[in-house]
Motif scaffolding. Structure first.
Motif, PDB file in Angstrom:
ATOM      1  N   TYR A 113       7.211   4.372   3.770  1.00  0.00           N
ATOM      2  CA  TYR A 113       6.220   3.615   3.005  1.00  0.00           C
ATOM      3  C   TYR A 113       5.263   4.595   2.349  1.00  0.00           C
ATOM      4  N   ASN A 114       4.745   4.181   1.205  1.00  0.00           N
ATOM      5  CA  ASN A 114       4.036   5.100   0.342  1.00  0.00           C
ATOM      6  C   ASN A 114       3.179   4.259  -0.598  1.00  0.00           C
ATOM      7  N   TYR A 115       1.863   4.371  -0.478  1.00  0.00           N
ATOM      8  CA  TYR A 115       1.015   3.630  -1.425  1.00  0.00           C
ATOM      9  C   TYR A 115      -0.310   4.344  -1.597  1.00  0.00           C
ATOM     10  N   ALA A 116      -0.930   4.098  -2.751  1.00  0.00           N
ATOM     11  CA  ALA A 116      -2.206   4.733  -3.047  1.00  0.00           C
ATOM     12  C   ALA A 116      -3.340   3.726  -2.903  1.00  0.00           C
ATOM     13  N   VAL A 117      -4.504   4.242  -2.432  1.00  0.00           N
ATOM     14  CA  VAL A 117      -5.745   3.461  -2.459  1.00  0.00           C
ATOM     15  C   VAL A 117      -6.617   4.094  -3.545  1.00  0.00           C
ATOM     16  N   PHE A 118      -6.810   3.359  -4.643  1.00  0.00           N
ATOM     17  CA  PHE A 118      -7.584   3.856  -5.778  1.00  0.00           C
ATOM     18  C   PHE A 118      -9.034   3.387  -5.676  1.00  0.00           C
ATOM     19  N   PHE A 119      -9.946   4.226  -6.184  1.00  0.00           N
ATOM     20  CA  PHE A 119     -11.378   3.877  -6.221  1.00  0.00           C
ATOM     21  C   PHE A 119     -11.816   3.884  -7.674  1.00  0.00           C
ATOM     22  N   PRO A 175       3.040  -3.063   4.372  1.00  0.00           N
ATOM     23  CA  PRO A 175       2.168  -2.253   3.526  1.00  0.00           C
ATOM     24  C   PRO A 175       2.168  -2.757   2.088  1.00  0.00           C
ATOM     25  N   THR A 222      -6.691   4.915   7.036  1.00  0.00           N
ATOM     26  CA  THR A 222      -5.308   5.195   6.605  1.00  0.00           C
ATOM     27  C   THR A 222      -4.722   6.392   7.359  1.00  0.00           C
TER      28      THR A 222
END
Lengths: 387, 387
Positions: free
Chosen positions: A12-18, A176, A244
Motif C-alpha cells: 500500500y502506498n498513499y500520500a497525505v497532502f497539505f 488504506p 502514519t
C-alpha cells in the motif's frame, strides 16, 4: 496430498497532502494527482460525498467542485450529484445511509478504478470509507478531512467503520485510501470545541512517543487556543506524520492485539457512549489521557511533575478533565468499558500507560480501586470548563 | 507543509490442507492447527457456521464437531450453537442472513483473535467470509469447503461477497483465510452435477496455463465421471495449487484490471443470471469456456484440433455446451453481459482467450457478430445432456 502453503504480500502506498484552497482552480494539487490516472481505454469516474455539517458553512462547495473538475480534471467523469450525508456519530448508526451510498455507487457506475471522494469529519469519513471499501470489493478512496481530529489522526490512517445495532465500529475494514488532502482553510469554520478536540490526539502521540513534540505543544497552548493557523498547521502535520509512521512501522492491519495509539481511549470510548456522544471523541480522549496519567502516577509509574505538566496543558487548552458520568453508578459503568475495550481489540487486555512524558509502556491489567481513586482525583481538580 | 508519503506491506500466510475425516478425533490435523494458538491471557473462541445443504447429509456433524473440540481443542471455546444457513446463491441475496451472522458474532463474543469456521459450498463460504471480514474489521476465518468447486477454486482464494439488491457480488472484500481444510470424504454426498461442476475450473486453469494438466484431465475423464476419488483428489490439488500460485504471483487484491482466472466467466456470469441460477456456476463456466474457445477459433487464434479436444473433454465429462438462454432476444441479453463484466472488473474490458491449449492471451474487445456465430455453433454441436 501435500499441504499448499500460500504466502504473499500486498503493498500500500498513499500520500497525505497539505494545502490551502484545494478546489481553487489556481491550486494544481488535485489536478496533478488525477493526472497520474490517464491510461488509455479507461473511463474513470468520481463520486463526491460531503458532510452536511461542513457543507452548511461552505454553500458554494458543490459549484467549486464541478468547476474544478470541468477546468482541471476533465478526463475524470464527475458524477452529476454531489451527495450530502449528515455528520457526526449519528451517520454511523443508520444502515439506510450506508445502503444509499452503495446504491449511488451502482447508479453512477462507480467501478473499482473510479474514485469516491469523502469530504468531512471523522464519522463521515468512516461511513463513506466503509461503503467504498466493500462496494465492488474496494473503490479507490480519497479522503478530504475537515476537522483537526480527522486531519491529524483518523483521516490519515487505514480504518473505516459503521456501528451495528448501537455497537460502535462493529462493522468495518482496514482499507488504506489512495490519497488524503488536508486543507488548512477548511478548519476556519470549526467551532472552538472541534478546533480544540483534535489536539488531544496530538498530545496522546506526543506523550507516548516524542517528548519534544509535547514540549512544543506546552509552549504553544496560547497560540492554539487563539486559533493561530500556523501553529495548528505544524501540530497537525507532526501528529499525522507520527500516526502514519506508527502504522507503517508496526502492524498496519492490527493482526496482533497491541494498540499503542489507543492510549487514553478505553475510558474515552466508554465516556462517549455514556454521554450519548455529547462529549465528542477528542474531548473524551483528553479525559481518558488525564485518567490514565493519574492512574500511572498513583501506581508510582509517572512522576508528580510530569502528571502536573500534562494536566496543566490539557486544562489550558480548554479541555474538561472530568465528567459526572465517570462517577455514575459507583464508577461501575466506566469500569465496564475496560472489558468492552478488551473485547473490541480482541485477545488479551492491553493498555498503554505512561512511564514518563514521551514514553509509554503497555500493561495487561488495571486495578478497579485505583481507577476509582483516579476518577475522584480528577473530580477534585475542578478543571471543568462547561458541562 | 511537506507531503507525507505512506508506504507499507501487509503479509498474508495460510495453508490449504488436504485430508479425510477431518472431525474424527483420530485425525490430529485440526488439533495441530489450533495448537499454534495457545498464548497466555487469551481466551480464543470459535463459531461454526454450516451450509444446510451439507448438514442434511451429515446429520451427526454437529455432535462430531462438539466431540472433537471437547477431546482435542479444549483450549478454544466453541460457541454452544452451531449455526445452519441455507446454501446456494439464495443465501447471498438475503441481508437478514448477513445481519444474523453479525449478531451471532456479538452474542457469542467472537473477537478478532477468535475464529469463524465456515463449512459449505462456495456461496456459503462467500457469505460467511464476508460477515467474518467486516465484523470487528476481520475475524480469523477457517474455510472448510464441501464441493469440488469450492475445494479447488473459490474456497482456497482470497475473496468473499454477498449480492446487493440482486447485483451479484456487489458487496465484498479481499480477505485471506487463516486456513483451508479440504476433506475428500465430504464430496461423497455431492450429486453428480456438483461433482462434475467444479471440474470446469480445473479445465479453465489448465487451458490458460498448463498443457500437461489438460492432458491429464483428458486422459482421466472416465475416471472422473465414474467418481474415482483418487483422480478427483489429484484434480482438486493441482487446480488449488495453480489457483493459489496465480494469486501469490500476481495481483492478489486485483488492484489492476487483468483477471486471467476469469477465462470463460463473462458469459458464465450472465448465463447464471439469465437462468435464475438454475445453471450452476461450474456448469456455466463450462459453457463460457466452450463459447470463448469457439470464438478464438473463429478469429483464427485457436487451432481446429485444440477446439475439438476441448469441446470433446467438456462433453465427455457430461457438461452441456449450450443453453437456449444464450440465444434469447437475438443474443442481446448475452452480449449485455460483456459490458456488465467490464463494469464489475472496472476499467478497461479485458477478456482472456486461448492461443492454444495451455496458453491464454488477453484481448480488449469481442466482436458481437462473432459472438453470435459462436453461440450458433454451440447450438449446432447438440451437446446438451439435460435441459
Amino acid at each position: 496430498m501435500q499441504t499448499i502453503q500460500q504466502r504473499f504480500k500486498v503493498e500500500y502506498n498513499y500520500a497525505v497532502f497539505f494545502t490551502e484552497n484545494l478546489f481553487d482552480t489556481k491550486n494544481p494539487l488535485l489536478q496533478d494527482f488525477f493526472n497520474e490516472y490517464t491510461e488509455q481505454g479507461f473511463q474513470r469516474k468520481a463520486l463526491v460525498i460531503v458532510d452536511e455539517g461542513f457543507a452548511q458553512y461552505h454553500s458554494d462547495l458543490s459549484n467549486q467542485i464541478h468547476s474544478y473538475f470541468a477546468a482541471s480534471v476533465s478526463h475524470i467523469q464527475l458524477a452529476p450529484e454531489i451527495i450530502n450525508v449528515p455528520g457526526g456519530e449519528a451517520c454511523k448508526n443508520d444502515p439506510a445511509l450506508f445502503d444509499s451510498l452503495v446504491e449511488a455507487v451502482d447508479t453512477y457506475g462507480i467501478d473499482r478504478h473510479s474514485f469516491i471522494i469523502a469530504i468531512g469529519g471523522g464519522a463521515v469519513l468512516d461511513l463513506v470509507g466503509y461503503a467504498a471499501a466493500v462496494s465492488h470489493r474496494g473503490i479507490k478512496l480519497i479522503r478530504i478531512p475537515t476537522t483537526v481530529l480527522s486531519q491529524n489522526d483518523s483521516g490519515v490512517g487505514v480504518k473505516n467503520s459503521i456501528n451495528f445495532r448501537g455497537k460502535k465500529n462493529f462493522l468495518g475494514t482496514f482499507a488504506p485510501p489512495v490519497a488524503v488532502f488536508n486543507d488548512l482553510t477548511f478548519l476556519r469554520t470549526l467551532d472552538d470545541r472541534d478546533w480544540r478536540g483534535g489536539v488531544s490526539e496530538a498530545i496522546k502521540v506526543a506523550l507516548i512517543k516524542d517528548t519534544s513534540f509535547f514540549d512544543w505543544i506546552e509552549t504553544n497552548t496560547t497560540a492554539i487556543v487563539n486559533r493561530d493557523e500556523k501553529a495548528m498547521a505544524y501540530l497537525i502535520h507532526r501528529c499525522a506524520e507520527m500516526h502514519t509512521d506508527h502504522i507503517a512501522g508496526g502492524d498496519p492491519f492490527e493482526f496482533g492485539s497491541s494498540r499503542p495509539l489507543d492510549f487514553g481511549h478505553w475510558a474515552a470510548h466508554k465516556l462517549e457512549f455514556l454521554t450519548g456522544f455529547q462529549v465528542r471523541h477528542g474531548e473524551a480522549v483528553a479525559i481518558g489521557i488525564a485518567l490514565d496519567c493519574v492512574y500511572a502516577n498513583k501506581i508510582g509509574q509517572l512522576a508528580d511533575e510530569d502528571l502536573s505538566r500534562i494536566l496543566d496543558v490539557l486544562g489550558r487548552l480548554g479541555f474538561d478533565l472530568f465528567h459526572p458520568k465517570l462517577s455514575e453508578n459507583d464508577k461501575i459503568n466506566l469500569r465496564n468499558g475496560l472489558n468492552e475495550f478488551r473485547e473490541h481489540l480482541g485477545g488479551r487486555l492491553t493498555i498503554m500507560l505512561l512511564e514518563k512524558i514521551g514514553k509509554g509502556i503497555e500493561v495487561h491489567e488495571l486495578d478497579a480501586d485505583i481507577i476509582a481513586q483516579s476518577v475522584d482525583y480528577l473530580e477534585g481538580t475542578k478543571i471543568i470548563h462547561a458541562l
